[in-house]
Structures are given as structure tokens and as C-alpha cells.
Write an enzyme that holds these catalytic residues in place. Structure first.
Site, PDB file in Angstrom:
ATOM      1  N   ASP A 228       0.823  -1.220   0.000  1.00 54.52           N
ATOM      2  CA  ASP A 228       0.000   0.000   0.000  1.00 54.52           C
ATOM      3  C   ASP A 228       0.854   1.267   0.000  1.00 54.52           C
ATOM      4  O   ASP A 228       0.425   2.312  -0.460  1.00 54.52           O
ATOM      5  CB  ASP A 228      -0.937  -0.001   1.200  1.00 54.52           C
ATOM      6  CG  ASP A 228      -2.049  -1.003   0.977  1.00 54.52           C
ATOM      7  OD1 ASP A 228      -1.811  -2.207   1.204  1.00 54.52           O
ATOM      8  OD2 ASP A 228      -3.121  -0.593   0.509  1.00 54.52           O
TER       9      ASP A 228
ATOM     10  N   ASN B  25       1.725  -3.159   4.033  1.00 55.16           N
ATOM     11  CA  ASN B  25       0.724  -3.958   3.322  1.00 55.16           C
ATOM     12  C   ASN B  25      -0.278  -4.472   4.355  1.00 55.16           C
ATOM     13  O   ASN B  25      -0.151  -4.192   5.560  1.00 55.16           O
ATOM     14  CB  ASN B  25       1.402  -5.109   2.559  1.00 55.16           C
ATOM     15  CG  ASN B  25       0.447  -5.802   1.592  1.00 55.16           C
ATOM     16  OD1 ASN B  25      -0.231  -5.142   0.802  1.00 55.16           O
ATOM     17  ND2 ASN B  25       0.368  -7.121   1.637  1.00 55.16           N
TER      18      ASN B  25
HETATM   19  O1  MRU Z   1      -7.618  -2.861   2.950  1.00 58.16           O
HETATM   20  P1  MRU Z   1      -7.380  -3.224   1.504  1.00 58.16           P
HETATM   21  O2  MRU Z   1      -8.191  -4.399   1.049  1.00 58.16           O
HETATM   22  O3  MRU Z   1      -7.517  -2.030   0.594  1.00 58.16           O
HETATM   23  O4  MRU Z   1      -5.854  -3.668   1.487  1.00 58.16           O
HETATM   24  C1  MRU Z   1      -5.288  -4.075   0.277  1.00 58.16           C
HETATM   25  C2  MRU Z   1      -3.904  -4.556   0.416  1.00 58.16           C
HETATM   26  O5  MRU Z   1      -3.314  -4.544   1.476  1.00 58.16           O
HETATM   27  C3  MRU Z   1      -3.221  -4.980  -0.848  1.00 58.16           C
HETATM   28  O6  MRU Z   1      -2.333  -6.026  -0.607  1.00 58.16           O
HETATM   29  C4  MRU Z   1      -2.433  -3.776  -1.389  1.00 58.16           C
HETATM   30  O7  MRU Z   1      -3.287  -2.676  -1.521  1.00 58.16           O
HETATM   31  C5  MRU Z   1      -1.809  -4.063  -2.688  1.00 58.16           C
HETATM   32  S1  MRU Z   1      -3.025  -4.058  -3.963  1.00 58.16           S
HETATM   33  C6  MRU Z   1      -2.324  -4.300  -5.470  1.00 58.16           C
END
Ligand code: MRU
Length: 350
Positions: free
Chosen positions: A243, A253
Site C-alpha cells: 500500500d 501492506n
Molecule cells: O484494505 P485493503 O483491502 O484495501 O488492502 C489491500 C492490500 O493490502 C493490498 O495487498 C495492497 O493494496 C496491494 S493491492 C495491489
């Protein structure tokens, strides 16, 4: 070569954005029409759309929708009202840097576009579409770059992933799941293990749904089974998304990623982070500066409408954690796969 996935979580149709409602998968495939910047902000906050790059694409369309809602035709007033739209979108989720990256890119486009307000509105929509198209290409390039660092050998690999860094989390194809898709298409993948990813179960619900959709063999495990699977020698490598990545290569992440990286190190299983360069926040020296979102405790104590935990207990629900760079074998980007400490060189274009 890379075949695109046919899953697109955010598209522009006519005069509105259309989102796959990720809160309903895998039980129901439904879409939601988004025709205002406020509706887009709510969709990001409530995770109808989620995953760092997909949030960026959605926010860019949110800006284009917001520009359409601003009624004044004076350029300076328009730009100041557009800043208010940006502020509303920025308040949705704090960790994924792609949100802020896309909003800042749109604000820069607005400032740079000469002519009338109508020209700025058109430029913002055009740029949102460009962000979407670029992210799709980027993910396909990440997939190919991943093939250069995955373990080589005669046998197809078994890879483990966490959360969902797939087509649903990007403009399409995916980052970590892009690497997995590329390995599958190259005949180098035997199976994916998907951590279920408590508390929201993005692995069990979304990653598994994408794998089944593409015909990729997938085994879902509860998060606390990963160490056992590695001890049994079932896992050849771990590939996850990110992220936000700090300049030193520390990577935020989905919560649980850090623990997975520690387990992988203990079992000498290579641990890869796959992410576009738009996920790297070069302004942050280390992962300690990455803001970590805390979400509603109900995500922990409740499944559906059923409460699992006793009244009187307290809850802590951080949505992300930070994996230190030293646990990461390589960061796989669209420009190449590099050890985390080499990432900084790209800031100065080396
Ligand atoms: O809370 P989320 O579902 O938005 O979290 C998503 C993640 O942690 C993913 O692994 C990250 O955004 C990478 S997406 C290509």
C-alpha cells in the site's frame, strides 16, 4: 505473452464510473454506478473499491466527477473548489499512497491546463482514464518482471500470497497476483496458497475468487497456518502487494504481512513485494512514517450480523503493518525487480 485478465474493478461508462462491489464477492457479482465525488468517497471508505492502485484510479474518477459538480466558471474559484473535492477524497483511507498520488496528479493537471473551466473538466476525465490504462500496463509489466526473480527449477512453483493484490485491487491483472498470473501463463506455477486474511478475508473471498475465475489452482489457508505450510516445505516463495513503500524499502501492506515475512525468513523462503512505482513514497525515509489505518472493531468481533466475542473485551484493529526492508528479497516494479535498498536510486533516475 501476457493475456489481460477480464476483471476490471473500476471503469468509466458514459457519464459515470462503474465499480465492482467488492463487499459482495464472491457470493454476488454486482456493480455500483458512481455519479458524484461524494459517492466515490463513500465507496472508497466502505471498501466497495479497495486495494492501493484501484483506490488511486477510483480517486482520479472521483476528482473528474467533482470537477463536473463545481458550478462556477471562474478559473481561480474552480481550482479552489476542486481542492475541497480533493480534501474530501483524501480523508477516505490514510495508508495507500496511490490515493494521494492520483489526487495530486489530477490537481497538477487542473493547474496546468490552459483555457476555460470546461477544458479543465475534460482534461481531468482524460487523465483519470490515462491513470487507469497506465496501471493496467504497469501490472502486466510487473508480472513479467516477477518472472525474472522467482525461484528457477524444473518443477512448477507453489506460491503463497496474502490479502488481495489482484485485478480487483488494481486497474486489472494485479501486482502480486499479476506475478502469479504471469507464472501461471508461463507454465511455472503449480498452485497458489491464499491466506484468508482476517479480519476482512480479502484472501479467502477475493484472491480465491480471482484464481477460480482464471482456472489457477488455489488452496485457502487460515492465516495461522502459513508457518506450518512453510515448515512442511509446501511453499517455494511468498509474493504480496503493498500500500505504501518508504524510500528505504520498508513496505506497508495488509495486516499480517510482517508476520508472514518473519516466518518466510525463518524458513529461508524468498519473500517478494510486487508494486508499481506509484506506491513508493520517496518523501518518507522509513516505514515508521507510514500512517496506519485503524478500522471499526466490529470487523473483528462480528461475522455478518453475529457477534463472536464477549461484551466487555477491548479491540485493536490496525488494517496494515510494515515489513522491514531487510526481510524483502526484491521489490518487483514495472521497471525491474530490485533489492529494496536499490529502490532509492530510481528517485534520481539512476
Ligand atoms: O484494505 P485493503 O483491502 O484495501 O488492502 C489491500 C492490500 O493490502 C493490498 O495487498 C495492497 O493494496 C496491494 S493491492 C495491489
Amino acid at each position: 505473452m501476457t493475456a489481460p485478465s477480464d476483471i476490471f474493478p473500476v471503469i468509466w461508462q458514459g457519464d459515470r464510473a462503474v465499480l465492482i462491489d467488492q463487499t459482495q464477492l464472491p457470493a454476488r457479482y454486482t456493480t455500483v454506478n458512481i455519479d458524484s465525488s461524494e459517492a466515490m468517497a463513500v465507496a472508497i471508505k466502505t471498501m466497495i473499491v479497495r486495494g492501493a492502485p484501484a483506490i488511486g484510479v477510483a480517486a482520479a474518477y472521483g476528482m473528474a466527477l467533482g470537477a463536473r459538480e463545481i458550478e462556477c466558471e471562474r478559473r481561480d474559484e474552480f481550482l479552489s473548489e476542486l481542492e475541497a473535492v480533493a480534501q474530501r477524497l483524501r480523508r477516505t483511507r490514510p495508508t495507500a499512497v496511490n490515493l494521494f498520488w492520483a489526487i495530486d496528479r489530477q490537481l497538477a493537471i487542473a493547474r496546468q491546463t490552459a483555457g476555460a473551466v470546461a477544458d479543465i473538466r475534460a482534461a481531468l476525465l482524460q487523465d483519470a482514464q490515462a491513470i487507469q490504462a497506465e496501471d493496467l500496463q504497469t501490472c502486466q509489466a510487473i508480472g513479467q518482471q516477477g518472472l525474472t526473480v522467482l525461484p528457477q527449477g524444473d518443477q512448477p512453483l507453489t506460491l503463497l500470497t496474502h490479502c488481495n493484490a489482484g485485478a480487483l485491487a488494481t486497474a486489472g491483472y494485479g501486482t502480486a497476483l499479476g506475478v502469479i498470473r504471469a507464472a501461471w501463463q508461463a507454465g511455472r506455477l503449480a498452485r497458489v496458497y491464499a491466506d484468508e486474511t482476517r479480519p476482512r478475508l480479502q484472501g479467502a473471498k477475493l484472491t480465491a475468487w480471482e484464481c477460480v475465475h482464471d482456472g489457477i489452482p488455489v488452496t485457502i489457508i487460515a492465516d495461522n497456518m502459513a508457518a506450518h505450510c512453510m515448515q512442511q516445505g509446501r511453499i517455494d516463495a511468498v509474493v504480496v502487494g503493498a500500500d505504501r513503500i518508504a524510500a528505504n524499502g520498508d513496505a506497508a501492506n495488509k495486516i499480517g504481512t510482517y508476520g508472514l515475512a518473519l516466518i518466510a525468513r525463518a524458513h529461508q523462503v524468498p519473500f517478494f513485494v510486487a508494486a508499481p512505482l506509484s506506491t513508493v513514497d520517496f518523501k518518507l525515509a522509513s516505514g515508521a512514517e507510514i500512517p496506519i489505518e485503524e478500522r471499526d472493531p466490529a470487523e473483528i468481533y462480528q461475522v455478518g450480523t453475529t457477534r463472536l466475542c464477549p461484551d466487555g473485551a477491548e479491540f485493536y484493529n490496525p488494517a496494515f503493518d510494515v515489513t522491514p526492508a531487510e526481510l524483502i528479497a526484491a521489490i518487483i516494479t514495472e521497471k525491474g525487480a530490485v533489492p529494496p535498498e536499490k529502490l532509492i536510486a530510481w528517485r534520481s533516475g539512476e
